[in-house]
Design a protein around this motif. Structure first.
Motif, PDB file in Angstrom:
ATOM      1  N   ARG A 171      37.697  36.015  57.799  1.00 61.34           N
ATOM      2  CA  ARG A 171      36.563  36.899  58.061  1.00 61.34           C
ATOM      3  C   ARG A 171      36.782  37.789  59.273  1.00 61.34           C
ATOM      4  N   TRP A 172      37.685  37.388  60.171  1.00 63.98           N
ATOM      5  CA  TRP A 172      37.924  38.158  61.393  1.00 63.98           C
ATOM      6  C   TRP A 172      39.213  38.966  61.345  1.00 63.98           C
ATOM      7  N   ALA A 173      40.115  38.673  60.437  1.00 62.31           N
ATOM      8  CA  ALA A 173      41.404  39.361  60.359  1.00 62.31           C
ATOM      9  C   ALA A 173      41.798  39.525  58.897  1.00 62.31           C
ATOM     10  N   PRO A 174      42.553  40.578  58.576  1.00 60.95           N
ATOM     11  CA  PRO A 174      42.980  40.804  57.183  1.00 60.95           C
ATOM     12  C   PRO A 174      44.147  39.898  56.798  1.00 60.95           C
ATOM     13  N   VAL A 175      43.863  38.653  56.521  1.00 60.58           N
ATOM     14  CA  VAL A 175      44.891  37.675  56.187  1.00 60.58           C
ATOM     15  C   VAL A 175      45.362  37.906  54.763  1.00 60.58           C
ATOM     16  N   ARG A 176      46.690  38.039  54.603  1.00 59.66           N
ATOM     17  CA  ARG A 176      47.264  38.315  53.293  1.00 59.66           C
ATOM     18  C   ARG A 176      47.891  37.069  52.650  1.00 59.66           C
ATOM     19  N   ALA A 177      48.393  36.131  53.452  1.00 58.21           N
ATOM     20  CA  ALA A 177      49.085  34.963  52.907  1.00 58.21           C
ATOM     21  C   ALA A 177      49.062  33.843  53.934  1.00 58.21           C
ATOM     22  N   VAL A 178      49.345  32.639  53.470  1.00 59.41           N
ATOM     23  CA  VAL A 178      49.366  31.451  54.312  1.00 59.41           C
ATOM     24  C   VAL A 178      50.683  30.718  54.082  1.00 59.41           C
ATOM     25  N   HIS A 179      51.284  30.231  55.165  1.00 62.46           N
ATOM     26  CA  HIS A 179      52.483  29.403  55.100  1.00 62.46           C
ATOM     27  C   HIS A 179      52.124  28.034  55.666  1.00 62.46           C
ATOM     28  N   VAL A 180      52.376  26.979  54.920  1.00 61.18           N
ATOM     29  CA  VAL A 180      51.949  25.646  55.320  1.00 61.18           C
ATOM     30  C   VAL A 180      53.048  24.646  55.001  1.00 61.18           C
TER      31      VAL A 180
ATOM     32  N   ARG B 209      46.492  22.413  48.133  1.00 61.12           N
ATOM     33  CA  ARG B 209      45.696  22.767  46.956  1.00 61.12           C
ATOM     34  C   ARG B 209      44.470  23.583  47.350  1.00 61.12           C
ATOM     35  N   ALA B 210      43.817  23.187  48.451  1.00 57.81           N
ATOM     36  CA  ALA B 210      42.635  23.923  48.898  1.00 57.81           C
ATOM     37  C   ALA B 210      43.006  25.327  49.373  1.00 57.81           C
ATOM     38  N   LEU B 211      44.123  25.457  50.094  1.00 56.58           N
ATOM     39  CA  LEU B 211      44.545  26.770  50.571  1.00 56.58           C
ATOM     40  C   LEU B 211      44.963  27.670  49.421  1.00 56.58           C
ATOM     41  N   ASP B 212      45.615  27.104  48.429  1.00 56.69           N
ATOM     42  CA  ASP B 212      46.105  27.899  47.308  1.00 56.69           C
ATOM     43  C   ASP B 212      44.964  28.491  46.499  1.00 56.69           C
ATOM     44  N   ARG B 213      43.802  27.846  46.523  1.00 54.49           N
ATOM     45  CA  ARG B 213      42.640  28.406  45.842  1.00 54.49           C
ATOM     46  C   ARG B 213      42.019  29.557  46.626  1.00 54.49           C
ATOM     47  N   LEU B 214      42.323  29.635  47.921  1.00 51.88           N
ATOM     48  CA  LEU B 214      41.723  30.666  48.773  1.00 51.88           C
ATOM     49  C   LEU B 214      42.624  31.880  48.952  1.00 51.88           C
ATOM     50  N   LEU B 215      43.921  31.653  49.193  1.00 49.94           N
ATOM     51  CA  LEU B 215      44.864  32.730  49.495  1.00 49.94           C
ATOM     52  C   LEU B 215      46.218  32.412  48.871  1.00 49.94           C
ATOM     53  N   PRO B 216      47.087  33.416  48.702  1.00 47.85           N
ATOM     54  CA  PRO B 216      48.469  33.125  48.292  1.00 47.85           C
ATOM     55  C   PRO B 216      49.145  32.230  49.329  1.00 47.85           C
ATOM     56  N   THR B 217      49.617  31.071  48.909  1.00 52.06           N
ATOM     57  CA  THR B 217      50.117  30.052  49.829  1.00 52.06           C
ATOM     58  C   THR B 217      51.581  29.768  49.551  1.00 52.06           C
ATOM     59  N   HIS B 218      52.384  29.806  50.615  1.00 49.65           N
ATOM     60  CA  HIS B 218      53.803  29.490  50.541  1.00 49.65           C
ATOM     61  C   HIS B 218      54.040  28.176  51.277  1.00 49.65           C
ATOM     62  N   THR B 219      54.834  27.307  50.703  1.00 52.63           N
ATOM     63  CA  THR B 219      55.045  25.982  51.275  1.00 52.63           C
ATOM     64  C   THR B 219      56.470  25.829  51.774  1.00 52.63           C
ATOM     65  N   ALA B 220      56.642  24.907  52.704  1.00 54.36           N
ATOM     66  CA  ALA B 220      57.951  24.576  53.256  1.00 54.36           C
ATOM     67  C   ALA B 220      57.890  23.152  53.767  1.00 54.36           C
ATOM     68  N   SER B 221      59.025  22.641  54.199  1.00 47.59           N
ATOM     69  CA  SER B 221      59.090  21.280  54.715  1.00 47.59           C
ATOM     70  C   SER B 221      59.149  21.282  56.232  1.00 47.59           C
ATOM     71  N   GLY B 222      58.851  20.123  56.832  1.00 48.33           N
ATOM     72  CA  GLY B 222      58.929  19.993  58.277  1.00 48.33           C
ATOM     73  C   GLY B 222      60.339  20.127  58.806  1.00 48.33           C
ATOM     74  N   GLY B 223      61.324  19.733  58.005  1.00 50.59           N
ATOM     75  CA  GLY B 223      62.708  19.894  58.437  1.00 50.59           C
ATOM     76  C   GLY B 223      63.086  21.358  58.596  1.00 50.59           C
ATOM     77  N   ARG B 224      62.629  22.207  57.682  1.00 52.03           N
ATOM     78  CA  ARG B 224      62.902  23.643  57.802  1.00 52.03           C
ATOM     79  C   ARG B 224      62.182  24.222  59.017  1.00 52.03           C
ATOM     80  N   THR B 225      60.964  23.754  59.289  1.00 53.56           N
ATOM     81  CA  THR B 225      60.233  24.241  60.457  1.00 53.56           C
ATOM     82  C   THR B 225      60.987  23.936  61.738  1.00 53.56           C
ATOM     83  N   LYS B 226      61.498  22.709  61.853  1.00 54.51           N
ATOM     84  CA  LYS B 226      62.253  22.353  63.056  1.00 54.51           C
ATOM     85  C   LYS B 226      63.520  23.190  63.165  1.00 54.51           C
TER      86      LYS B 226
END
Length: 465
Positions: free
Chosen positions: A182-191, A313-330
């Protein structure tokens, strides 16, 4: 030495150890002040702007303050059709006690941090309250009271059910994601959907992708899994907060494999003393427990990540959601030279080339709740008291207020959270202490929304997984 001595990322390398270093590490990202959220005159989100630009708009009278924390301004002379909106993306790093949220712009594999939020969950408090409620109910059944037949029909749970303390974390993260949209034009989510890529951990299967073929990302998945599995402690002596090596329970020189079920964490002294001896010979008293933990199946990782799947699942219903693992984040965070924190992990979630900008301060939103559901409370004898009143003179405990005290001990202007009293003498807690004044000197800046807000430098707190 026949056993593997690989250093856990983030620790001091030991002499003779094999340290895996990520490739492509560049300059350290530049730090900038958090950006300001901007709305048009119809409350539609525009591209966030710099604090200097926001001050100019407010000073010239072209904008007004829409919200105090997080700081949001609203333009009075522009609409979304008259502005250039490039859009932003969100990175979310779920944690057991804290969740990091980073807002950034992404272009050509380059990320620039714009705003960071750390959510402090209250799952432990929810669990404590539920245990108290269960104790009260057990007590009523055992006391000499009139008989109430047991009811079992309400004990079934639907598929995908989460405990209230875990469901709270998912709902709170979704609530803040909805606020930011609601405050910013969010286009996608990475989780982070999983803390460990179980496919990268498994042996005997072909791994797809350049990263897996090179083995770089695979090493980080294994390390992250072992750190969580053994609580970041040596399995032989139990010491923590020291460099840890990966050790083979059954040495490779005696037929041991490199499967995860044969790997444990060991401090440098224990790793050197064990050498290529079997665990039954090196630690006979703890051998049974170590073997039991080492052979725990990979489904333990799925149990740890149960809420991450619900959040995805909840995020994917709201916005385009891209997933990754914690190992890639590190791996992303390490090769970009970033320290360990919830918000920096959120900034490094997913596929990216480099991170060029981060923010200097993080908004910490602590979940405080909105009070109790009970309409009345009881005294020490068990009799109900008068119905509880939350508001006095138009104020409620937890509201963000500004108080201007003309004279006296607390003379001056104070901004903080108010604690109301029926007498009309309110207290306000600020960063400098506690001040009291009459209610007529108070002005509401923002109504209580169930969170307590503070700020801290980026990277100040380590992640508590």
């Amino acid at each position: 030495m026949e056993h593997v001595r690989e250093e856990i990322p983030g620790s001091t390398p030991a002499a003779g150890s094999v340290t895996l270093q990520p490739s492509g590490a560049g300059e350290k990202p530049r730090e900038r002040h958090p950006f300001v959220f901007v709305l048009d005159k119809h409350h539609k989100p525009l591209q966030p702007t710099s604090p200097a630009r926001a001050r100019q708009l407010l000073k010239k009278g072209r904008a007004v303050v829409h919200r105090h924390t997080p700081f949001v301004i609203r333009l009075k002379d522009r609409t979304i059709t008259q502005s250039e909106v490039g859009g932003v993306e969100l990175g979310i790093d779920p944690g057991s006690k804290h969740t990091g949220i980073a807002m950034f712009t992404a272009k050509g594999g380059e990320r620039r941090g714009r705003y960071s939020i750390q959510l402090d969950h209250r799952g432990a408090l929810i669990r404590k309250k539920l245990e108290q409620r269960a104790a009260y109910r057990r007590g009523r059944r055992s006391r000499n009271l009139r008989y109430r037949a047991p009811r079992f029909s309400n004990r079934t749970k639907p598929k995908g059910w989460l405990a209230p303390s875990l469901n709270h974390r998912v709902r709170t993260t979704m609530s803040w994601t909805d606020r930011l949209t609601r405050w910013a034009p969010v286009r996608a989510v990475h989780v982070e959907r999983v803390a460990f890529d179980t496919h990268a951990l498994s042996a005997g299967k072909p791994l797809d992708g350049v990263e897996y073929q090179q083995g770089t990302l695979h090493g980080y998945e294994v390390r992250e899994y072992l750190l969580t599995k053994f609580g970041r402690a040596c399995v032989y002596c139990g010491i923590t907060d020291v460099p840890l090596n990966i050790d083979h329970v059954h040495p490779r020189s005696r037929g041991g494999s490199d499967r995860v079920s044969n790997l444990v964490l060991a401090c440098i002294p224990c790793n050197e003393r064990k050498s290529n001896r079997p665990v039954e010979e090196f630690a006979p008293k703890r051998a049974a427990d170590i073997l039991k933990k080492a052979k725990a199946p990979l489904r333990d990782a799925a149990a740890v990540n149960s809420t991450r799947w619900a959040l995805w699942r909840a995020l994917d219903r709201l916005l385009p959601t891209h997933t990754a693992s914690g190992g890639r984040t590190k791996w992303n965070r390490t090769r970009n030279g970033l320290s360990k924190s919830h918000t920096l992990d959120a900034l490094a979630v997913g596929k990216l080339d480099r991170i060029t900008e981060t923010v200097t301060t993080v908004l910490v939103a602590g979940c405080t709740g909105r009070g109790q559901h009970c309409r009345t409370r009881t005294d020490k004898h068990g009799f109900p008291r008068l119905p509880r009143q939350k508001q006095f003179f138009g104020f409620q405990t937890g509201d963000l207020v500004r108080v201007v005290v003309p004279t006296g001990t607390y003379a001056g202007t104070h901004i903080g959270r108010v604690a109301v009293r029926a007498t009309g003498s309110f207290a306000v807690r600020t960063a400098h202490g506690l001040a009291t004044a009459r209610h007529r000197y108070f002005t509401v800046l923002q109504r209580s929304d169930g969170y307590a807000y503070t700020t801290q430098p980026e990277g100040a707190s380590a992640a508590a997984q």
